[in-house]
Design an enzyme around this catalytic site. Structure first.
Site, PDB file in Angstrom:
ATOM      1  CB  ALA A  66     -97.692  92.182  92.671  1.00  0.00           C
ATOM      2  N   GLY A 111     -99.526  89.989  88.122  1.00  0.00           N
ATOM      3  CA  GLY A 111    -100.117  91.314  87.920  1.00  0.00           C
ATOM      4  C   GLY A 111     -99.908  91.858  86.513  1.00  0.00           C
ATOM      5  CD  GLU A 114    -103.661  89.340  88.518  1.00  0.00           C
ATOM      6  OE1 GLU A 114    -102.535  89.693  88.935  1.00  0.00           O
ATOM      7  OE2 GLU A 114    -104.533  88.875  89.257  1.00  0.00           O
ATOM      8  CD  GLU A 134    -100.467  85.650  90.446  1.00  0.00           C
ATOM      9  OE1 GLU A 134    -100.626  84.630  89.741  1.00  0.00           O
ATOM     10  OE2 GLU A 134    -100.684  86.800  90.024  1.00  0.00           O
TER      11      GLU A 134
HETATM   12  N1  CAA Z   1     -91.138  91.296  92.013  1.00  0.00           N
HETATM   13  C1  CAA Z   1     -89.963  91.799  92.433  1.00  0.00           C
HETATM   14  N2  CAA Z   1     -88.814  91.683  91.730  1.00  0.00           N
HETATM   15  C2  CAA Z   1     -88.864  90.998  90.574  1.00  0.00           C
HETATM   16  C3  CAA Z   1     -90.059  90.429  90.091  1.00  0.00           C
HETATM   17  C4  CAA Z   1     -91.242  90.609  90.876  1.00  0.00           C
HETATM   18  N3  CAA Z   1     -92.433  90.155  90.477  1.00  0.00           N
HETATM   19  N4  CAA Z   1     -89.802  89.799  88.934  1.00  0.00           N
HETATM   20  C5  CAA Z   1     -88.480  89.968  88.690  1.00  0.00           C
HETATM   21  N5  CAA Z   1     -87.930  90.685  89.674  1.00  0.00           N
HETATM   22  C6  CAA Z   1     -86.522  91.093  89.810  1.00  0.00           C
HETATM   23  C7  CAA Z   1     -85.659  89.926  90.242  1.00  0.00           C
HETATM   24  O1  CAA Z   1     -85.727  89.762  91.644  1.00  0.00           O
HETATM   25  C8  CAA Z   1     -84.288  90.386  89.765  1.00  0.00           C
HETATM   26  O2  CAA Z   1     -83.801  91.338  90.668  1.00  0.00           O
HETATM   27  P1  CAA Z   1     -82.218  91.327  91.063  1.00  0.00           P
HETATM   28  O3  CAA Z   1     -81.516  91.587  89.754  1.00  0.00           O
HETATM   29  O4  CAA Z   1     -82.123  92.460  92.029  1.00  0.00           O
HETATM   30  O5  CAA Z   1     -81.956  89.971  91.616  1.00  0.00           O
HETATM   31  C9  CAA Z   1     -84.622  91.123  88.460  1.00  0.00           C
HETATM   32  O6  CAA Z   1     -86.012  91.453  88.532  1.00  0.00           O
HETATM   33  C10 CAA Z   1     -84.419  90.274  87.233  1.00  0.00           C
HETATM   34  O7  CAA Z   1     -85.150  89.065  87.405  1.00  0.00           O
HETATM   35  P2  CAA Z   1     -84.494  87.606  87.235  1.00  0.00           P
HETATM   36  O8  CAA Z   1     -83.039  87.648  87.550  1.00  0.00           O
HETATM   37  O9  CAA Z   1     -85.339  86.643  87.989  1.00  0.00           O
HETATM   38  O10 CAA Z   1     -84.657  87.437  85.654  1.00  0.00           O
HETATM   39  P3  CAA Z   1     -84.835  86.062  84.847  1.00  0.00           P
HETATM   40  O11 CAA Z   1     -84.747  86.428  83.409  1.00  0.00           O
HETATM   41  O12 CAA Z   1     -83.926  85.007  85.373  1.00  0.00           O
HETATM   42  O13 CAA Z   1     -86.327  85.573  85.164  1.00  0.00           O
HETATM   43  C11 CAA Z   1     -88.702  85.885  85.428  1.00  0.00           C
HETATM   44  C12 CAA Z   1     -87.411  86.359  84.725  1.00  0.00           C
HETATM   45  C13 CAA Z   1     -89.081  84.482  84.952  1.00  0.00           C
HETATM   46  C14 CAA Z   1     -89.799  86.871  85.030  1.00  0.00           C
HETATM   47  C15 CAA Z   1     -88.482  85.877  86.959  1.00  0.00           C
HETATM   48  O14 CAA Z   1     -87.954  87.129  87.348  1.00  0.00           O
HETATM   49  C16 CAA Z   1     -89.730  85.652  87.755  1.00  0.00           C
HETATM   50  O15 CAA Z   1     -90.184  84.524  87.876  1.00  0.00           O
HETATM   51  N6  CAA Z   1     -90.318  86.735  88.350  1.00  0.00           N
HETATM   52  C17 CAA Z   1     -91.440  86.619  89.221  1.00  0.00           C
HETATM   53  C18 CAA Z   1     -92.720  86.405  88.430  1.00  0.00           C
HETATM   54  C19 CAA Z   1     -93.896  86.252  89.366  1.00  0.00           C
HETATM   55  O16 CAA Z   1     -93.946  85.357  90.187  1.00  0.00           O
HETATM   56  N7  CAA Z   1     -94.905  87.168  89.223  1.00  0.00           N
HETATM   57  C20 CAA Z   1     -96.050  87.157  90.042  1.00  0.00           C
HETATM   58  C21 CAA Z   1     -95.871  88.060  91.215  1.00  0.00           C
HETATM   59  S1  CAA Z   1     -97.201  87.963  92.366  1.00  0.00           S
HETATM   60  C22 CAA Z   1     -98.451  88.897  91.733  1.00  0.00           C
HETATM   61  O17 CAA Z   1     -98.355  89.427  90.654  1.00  0.00           O
HETATM   62  C23 CAA Z   1     -99.661  88.999  92.596  1.00  0.00           C
HETATM   63  C24 CAA Z   1    -100.821  89.652  91.985  1.00  0.00           C
HETATM   64  O18 CAA Z   1    -101.575  89.067  91.257  1.00  0.00           O
HETATM   65  C25 CAA Z   1    -101.142  91.031  92.280  1.00  0.00           C
END
Ligand code: CAA
Length: 262
Positions: A66, A111, A114, A134
């Site tokens: 998400a 998500g 999921e 999360e």
């Molecule tokens: N939401 C918003 N933006 C996201 C994102 C997310 N879930 N995942 C990645 N992005 C964005 C980053 O902020 C970044 O944006 P900018 O270039 O503007 O800074 C861009 O995508 C590229 O990401 P990274 O620079 O972080 O890329 P990376 O290769 O270094 O890392 C990753 C990749 C490990 C996937 C890392 O991006 C990450 O940990 N993302 C978050 C994953 C996460 O926590 N997901 C769960 C979300 S909560 C949820 O899903 C709740 C639910 O159940 C409904």
């Protein structure tokens, strides 16, 4: 119809939805949910379709979860509404009359895992990553992770993944039963299409009946679930495909499944 956050296209009798926010690693916000729901309207209206594939654009992610930049500003009530919309999407996917294959070509986190679990099964590339991270954000899964994951991999493994927030490889995901098959990245699409074509060659009604029996039956006691199977089994004869399949066997020819009910 053109979409902003996804690409929807068809290839013969296969529908394809690609998550398309590569700059945010295809993170899901309310607009994405709305677009996917609309694409599912198109899928449902097109009776020529036999299978749907969900995948991600950009080469790096299926869906990285998400959208955290959206969630950080939400009130508890707004977050609740967002979570409900994700659950509605998952139920809609499970209720879809045709099978859905998740073709996971990169990060499928939160998500992303999921949404993939709400598909009928998952194919992944060797470099795909799964997880429910999360907990690292001080929240919990909100699109079915605490519910579909234990049903797929067992309670202990689901708790470990949701409590540690560990990100696992496609191979590990296959070992625990989350993923059906893992392919080299350059073979994933071809292999997914191959299986999609196998499904597309089957009877539309019998595919739907398998999907219903397994999804709905899983949450019922065994007697009620077997009752559901009996009803769906019998209903197969309301589709020309049931008679066609058996007649083709007896006549030693390939069945010509047309789908639909008589
Ligand atoms: N939401 C918003 N933006 C996201 C994102 C997310 N879930 N995942 C990645 N992005 C964005 C980053 O902020 C970044 O944006 P900018 O270039 O503007 O800074 C861009 O995508 C590229 O990401 P990274 O620079 O972080 O890329 P990376 O290769 O270094 O890392 C990753 C990749 C490990 C996937 C890392 O991006 C990450 O940990 N993302 C978050 C994953 C996460 O926590 N997901 C769960 C979300 S909560 C949820 O899903 C709740 C639910 O159940 C409904």
């Amino acid at each position: 119809m053109a979409y902003e956050n996804i690409i929807y296209e068809t290839e013969g009798n296969i529908g394809i939805i690609r998550f398309n926010r590569p700059k945010a690693l295809n993170a899901i916000n309310s607009d994405v949910v709305r677009d996917v729901q609309k694409a599912l309207d198109e899928v449902e209206a097109d009776s020529s379709l036999r299978v749907l594939i969900l995948t991600g654009e950009g080469g790096k992610a299926f869906v990285a979860g998400a959208d955290i930049s959206l969630m950080v500003n939400l009130t508890p009530l707004q977050l609740r509404e967002f979570s409900s919309s994700l659950h509605e999407l998952g139920f809609r996917m499970e209720g879809l009359s045709i099978p859905i294959i998740a073709c996971v070509n990169g990060f499928a986190l939160g998500g992303g895992t999921e949404i993939a679990m709400a598909c009928d099964f998952i194919y992944a590339s060797e470099d795909a990553k799964f997880g429910q991270p999360e907990i690292n954000l001080g929240i919990i899964p909100g699109a079915g992770g605490t519910q579909r994951l234990p049903r797929l991999v067992g309670k202990g493994m689901a708790k470990e993944l949701c409590m540690t927030g560990a990100i696992i490889s496609a191979r590990e995901a296959k070992e625990i039963g989350l993923v059906n098959k893992v392919f080299p990245a350059d073979k994933l699409w071809e292999e997914t299409l191959k299986t999609a074509n196998v499904l597309a060659s089957k009877g539309r009604f019998s595919l739907m009946a398998v999907k219903r029996c397994i999804d709905r039956g899983f949450n019922l006691d065994l007697r009620a679930a077997c009752g559901l199977e009996t009803d769906q089994f019998a209903l197969c004869m309301a589709s020309p495909d049931g008679r066609e399949g058996m007649s083709a066997f007896l006549e030693k020819r390939k069945p010509d499944f047309k789908g639909g009910l008589s």
